[in-house]
Design an enzyme around this catalytic site. Structure first.
Site, mmCIF file in Angstrom:
data_model
loop_
_atom_site.group_PDB
_atom_site.id
_atom_site.type_symbol
_atom_site.label_atom_id
_atom_site.label_comp_id
_atom_site.label_asym_id
_atom_site.label_seq_id
_atom_site.Cartn_x
_atom_site.Cartn_y
_atom_site.Cartn_z
ATOM 1 N N ASP A 1 47.739 -9.715 -12.163
ATOM 2 C CA ASP A 1 47.455 -8.792 -13.725
ATOM 3 C C ASP A 1 46.372 -7.659 -14.351
ATOM 4 O O ASP A 1 46.603 -7.554 -14.873
ATOM 5 C CB ASP A 1 47.373 -10.337 -14.566
ATOM 6 C CG ASP A 1 48.375 -11.529 -14.378
ATOM 7 O OD1 ASP A 1 48.231 -12.990 -14.068
ATOM 8 O OD2 ASP A 1 49.090 -10.695 -14.414
ATOM 9 N N HIS B 1 40.052 -15.967 -9.551
ATOM 10 C CA HIS B 1 41.146 -16.127 -9.251
ATOM 11 C C HIS B 1 40.737 -18.063 -8.473
ATOM 12 O O HIS B 1 39.691 -18.108 -7.707
ATOM 13 C CB HIS B 1 42.308 -15.953 -8.294
ATOM 14 C CG HIS B 1 43.724 -16.681 -7.873
ATOM 15 N ND1 HIS B 1 43.821 -17.556 -7.165
ATOM 16 C CD2 HIS B 1 44.744 -15.679 -8.584
ATOM 17 C CE1 HIS B 1 45.486 -17.354 -7.179
ATOM 18 N NE2 HIS B 1 45.475 -16.793 -8.232
HETATM 19 C C1 SDX Z 1 47.475 -15.809 -12.670
HETATM 20 O O1 SDX Z 1 47.171 -19.688 -10.030
HETATM 21 C C2 SDX Z 1 47.741 -18.789 -9.785
HETATM 22 O O2 SDX Z 1 48.125 -18.389 -8.795
HETATM 23 C C3 SDX Z 1 47.796 -18.134 -10.863
HETATM 24 C C4 SDX Z 1 48.799 -17.019 -10.597
HETATM 25 C C5 SDX Z 1 50.449 -17.322 -9.862
HETATM 26 O O3 SDX Z 1 50.670 -15.923 -9.603
HETATM 27 O O4 SDX Z 1 50.769 -17.465 -10.311
HETATM 28 O O5 SDX Z 1 48.120 -15.665 -9.498
HETATM 29 C C6 SDX Z 1 48.952 -16.277 -11.781
HETATM 30 O O6 SDX Z 1 46.921 -16.641 -13.219
HETATM 31 C C7 SDX Z 1 46.837 -14.864 -12.224
HETATM 32 C C8 SDX Z 1 45.108 -15.371 -12.914
HETATM 33 C C9 SDX Z 1 45.144 -14.984 -14.252
HETATM 34 N N1 SDX Z 1 44.273 -14.960 -14.996
HETATM 35 C C10 SDX Z 1 42.817 -14.362 -15.498
HETATM 36 O O7 SDX Z 1 43.183 -13.161 -14.902
HETATM 37 C C11 SDX Z 1 42.144 -14.778 -16.712
HETATM 38 C C12 SDX Z 1 40.770 -14.612 -15.927
HETATM 39 N N2 SDX Z 1 40.087 -15.358 -14.855
HETATM 40 C C13 SDX Z 1 39.977 -16.322 -15.226
HETATM 41 O O8 SDX Z 1 40.116 -17.011 -16.739
HETATM 42 C C14 SDX Z 1 39.796 -17.398 -13.921
HETATM 43 O O9 SDX Z 1 39.108 -16.667 -13.099
HETATM 44 C C15 SDX Z 1 40.582 -18.138 -13.458
HETATM 45 C C16 SDX Z 1 41.395 -18.957 -14.952
HETATM 46 C C17 SDX Z 1 41.654 -17.026 -12.948
HETATM 47 C C18 SDX Z 1 40.673 -18.931 -12.101
HETATM 48 O O10 SDX Z 1 39.346 -19.790 -13.179
HETATM 49 P P1 SDX Z 1 38.738 -21.005 -12.238
HETATM 50 O O11 SDX Z 1 39.258 -20.826 -10.792
HETATM 51 O O12 SDX Z 1 38.701 -22.713 -12.922
HETATM 52 O O13 SDX Z 1 37.483 -20.622 -12.418
HETATM 53 P P2 SDX Z 1 36.556 -20.753 -12.902
HETATM 54 O O14 SDX Z 1 36.676 -20.557 -14.563
HETATM 55 O O15 SDX Z 1 35.561 -22.513 -12.627
HETATM 56 O O16 SDX Z 1 35.545 -19.836 -12.914
HETATM 57 C C19 SDX Z 1 34.487 -20.165 -11.889
HETATM 58 C C20 SDX Z 1 34.054 -18.863 -12.265
HETATM 59 C C21 SDX Z 1 32.722 -19.566 -13.600
HETATM 60 O O17 SDX Z 1 31.579 -19.450 -14.031
HETATM 61 P P3 SDX Z 1 30.272 -20.366 -13.149
HETATM 62 O O18 SDX Z 1 30.451 -21.540 -14.461
HETATM 63 O O19 SDX Z 1 30.590 -21.031 -11.592
HETATM 64 O O20 SDX Z 1 28.401 -20.218 -13.764
HETATM 65 O O21 SDX Z 1 33.861 -18.052 -12.543
HETATM 66 C C22 SDX Z 1 33.448 -16.947 -13.250
HETATM 67 C C23 SDX Z 1 33.282 -18.770 -14.530
HETATM 68 O O22 SDX Z 1 32.489 -18.778 -15.552
HETATM 69 N N3 SDX Z 1 34.467 -16.632 -13.655
HETATM 70 C C24 SDX Z 1 34.721 -15.408 -14.630
HETATM 71 C C25 SDX Z 1 35.806 -14.696 -14.278
HETATM 72 N N4 SDX Z 1 36.727 -15.847 -13.987
HETATM 73 C C26 SDX Z 1 36.022 -16.736 -13.342
HETATM 74 N N5 SDX Z 1 33.788 -14.665 -15.002
HETATM 75 C C27 SDX Z 1 33.540 -13.829 -15.849
HETATM 76 N N6 SDX Z 1 35.863 -13.060 -15.853
HETATM 77 C C28 SDX Z 1 35.868 -13.725 -15.625
HETATM 78 N N7 SDX Z 1 37.354 -12.843 -15.102
#
Ligand code: SDX
Length: 433
Positions: free
Chosen positions: A367, A309
């Site tokens: 989720d 998140h």
């Molecule tokens: C919701 O914003 C909100 O409040 C949203 C929400 C709401 O109520 O409105 O809470 C609802 O959207 C919840 C999130 C649902 N999405 C997912 O579950 C999809 C999987 N999660 C990711 O795609 C990610 O964690 C996000 C999109 C939720 C957050 O992404 P960020 O903050 O942009 O973080 P990032 O993508 O830059 O990740 C940071 C690091 C990265 O690695 P590095 O590049 O630093 O090496 O963490 C890794 C990412 O690769 N990473 C993951 C991961 N999530 C982040 N690696 C594996 N699996 C994951 N799920």
């Protein structure tokens, strides 16, 4: 008299030093007020994804991501989930206070009286293929509501905003249920005024004209709590979309349709559907390791859906409550040994013991469990995000209202760091070789 705190930006390119005010909220991070920056220095800030940007002032929802705290108008989500129903929380988010008993009855009755949709709106569905994704239908049909309410599109009229909010809260569940009925080829079920908000939604989803539908009270309470957990969440992607659309003066129905479109993405509200699809694909505990490895592999685009998140760097408090709801619903339905629930809990256990997830502070989010509990309730995967949209409509409307009432708000119009070609001259095609 407390001294105004400031931030000083010293440039080493001849740009004059700039003092910027630091503003404090009631709780949470301070902000540096950069509004004078461009006018004083000719420079922009650069913040793709808004990692360090506050887009507005808001008094609705507060998240402390480091400590897993979520407050709606100051009330902890755990207490609201325990003591309130969804329409009470709607009243709180929209009006700033929980309703007293008499106010609650009037509020419920008011919304109940607007749950029907115009008969012409029902004809929109026949334009879609039967297998259209419910979110595609909802984007279209909710946006089309603006064609039916010319009497209330003056966004500067508080009464128009109030009736639009009531209509959206009341009609989005009907529209969502109709998109499911259209999908499965069953007749639309009209709302019943003898039922409460969630009973009515389940009746419109699973009832048929052939027999009386009696919703299971445990499932009603579970779904009501799921709606509370999804109701608002500060300036997330879809809420920011609603605010940006609203900043141009667009009508509320168009703005909510824009929010629905944004929520659909798998990185956002679409993650609950994607998470269940992922669990089905993993299939068995023995395969968890290979998917954890894929999630950690930078060369593999796979992400653990329902994990991570932007704000929560600790356990999403909603995920905890969702997991409890899972237990309750599965127990009620005699599905304690539900294969996917056991798989999800084992996946969570393994991930939270893995340094990659621990170091990056990736925890289950709202989720991760919501799909399992909805699937157990008989809700099809394609409807998960539609139900998220149903719940988040109140948060979008509350944030939209707050934006319109904010004297500091202007049309949202970000700038850019231009990396394209400098000016050059067109060569007529005959001479382009
Ligand atoms: C919701 O914003 C909100 O409040 C949203 C929400 C709401 O109520 O409105 O809470 C609802 O959207 C919840 C999130 C649902 N999405 C997912 O579950 C999809 C999987 N999660 C990711 O795609 C990610 O964690 C996000 C999109 C939720 C957050 O992404 P960020 O903050 O942009 O973080 P990032 O993508 O830059 O990740 C940071 C690091 C990265 O690695 P590095 O590049 O630093 O090496 O963490 C890794 C990412 O690769 N990473 C993951 C991961 N999530 C982040 N690696 C594996 N699996 C994951 N799920």
């Amino acid at each position: 008299m407390t001294q105004q705190r400031t931030a000083t930006i010293n440039f080493n390119d001849g740009t004059p030093t700039l003092e910027l005010p630091i503003l404090a909220g009631t709780v949470g991070p301070d902000v540096v007020d950069i509004r004078p920056l461009y006018g004083k220095t000719g420079k922009f800030t650069y913040d793709p994804g808004f990692m360090s940007t506050a887009s507005c002032k808001s008094a609705i929802t507060y998240i402390d991501g480091d400590n897993g705290i979520l407050l709606y108008r100051g009330y902890p989500i755990e207490q609201l989930a325990q003591h309130c129903d969804f329409l009470e929380v709607c009243h709180l988010l929209l009006k700033g206070e929980l309703p007293k008993a008499a106010e609650k009855k009037e509020w419920d009755d008011r919304i109940r009286k607007h749950t029907m949709v115009h008969e012409q709106l029902a004809r929109f569905y026949s334009g879609f293929r039967r297998d259209a994704h419910p979110m595609a239908v909802m984007v279209g049909v909710v946006g089309a509501l603006s064609a039916f309410y010319h009497d209330s599109t003056d966004i500067n009229d508080p009464e128009h905003r109030e009736i639009s909010a009531i209509r959206l809260l009341a009609k989005v569940p009907t529209i969502a249920a109709m998109s499911y009925k259209y999908n499965v080829g069953q007749p639309f079920m009209h709302p019943r005024n003898s039922l409460n908000y969630v009973e009515n939604f389940l009746h419109m989803m699973f009832g048929t004209p052939c027999e009386e539908y009696r919703p299971n009270p445990v499932l009603v309470r579970a779904l009501d709590r799921i709606l509370i957990l999804h109701a608002d969440h500060e300036q997330n992607a879809s809420t920011s979309t609603v605010r940006l659309a609203g900043s141009s003066g667009a009508n509320p129905f168009a703005c909510i349709a824009a929010g629905i479109a944004c929520l659909w993405g798998p990185a956002h509200g679409g993650a609950n559907e994607a998470c269940l699809t992922m669990l089905e694909e993993i299939g068995d505990v023995s395969r968890i390791g290979q998917y954890i490895a894929r999630a950690k592999d930078k060369n593999d685009g796979f992400r653990l859906m329902g994990f991570g998140h932007r704000v929560y760097k600790h356990y999403d408090p909603r995920a905890k409550l969702m997991r409890e709801t899972c237990h309750e619903v599965l127990a009620e339905l005699g599905l304690q040994n539900d294969r996917l629930f056991k798989l999800a809990m084992e996946l969570e256990r393994i991930a939270l013991e893995d340094d990659y997830f621990v170091d990056k502070k990736l925890y289950p989010n709202v989720d991760f469990y919501s799909g399992i509990v909805q699937r157990a309730m008989g809700i099809p995967t394609s409807m998960f995000t539609a139900i998220f949209a149903l719940a988040r409509t109140v948060g979008w409307v509350a944030q939209w209202n707050e934006m319109i009432s904010d004297p500091e708000q202007k049309i949202g119009r970000p700038r850019q760091l231009f990396t394209g070609s400098p000016e050059r001259n067109v060569v007529p095609i005959a001479r382009r070789g």
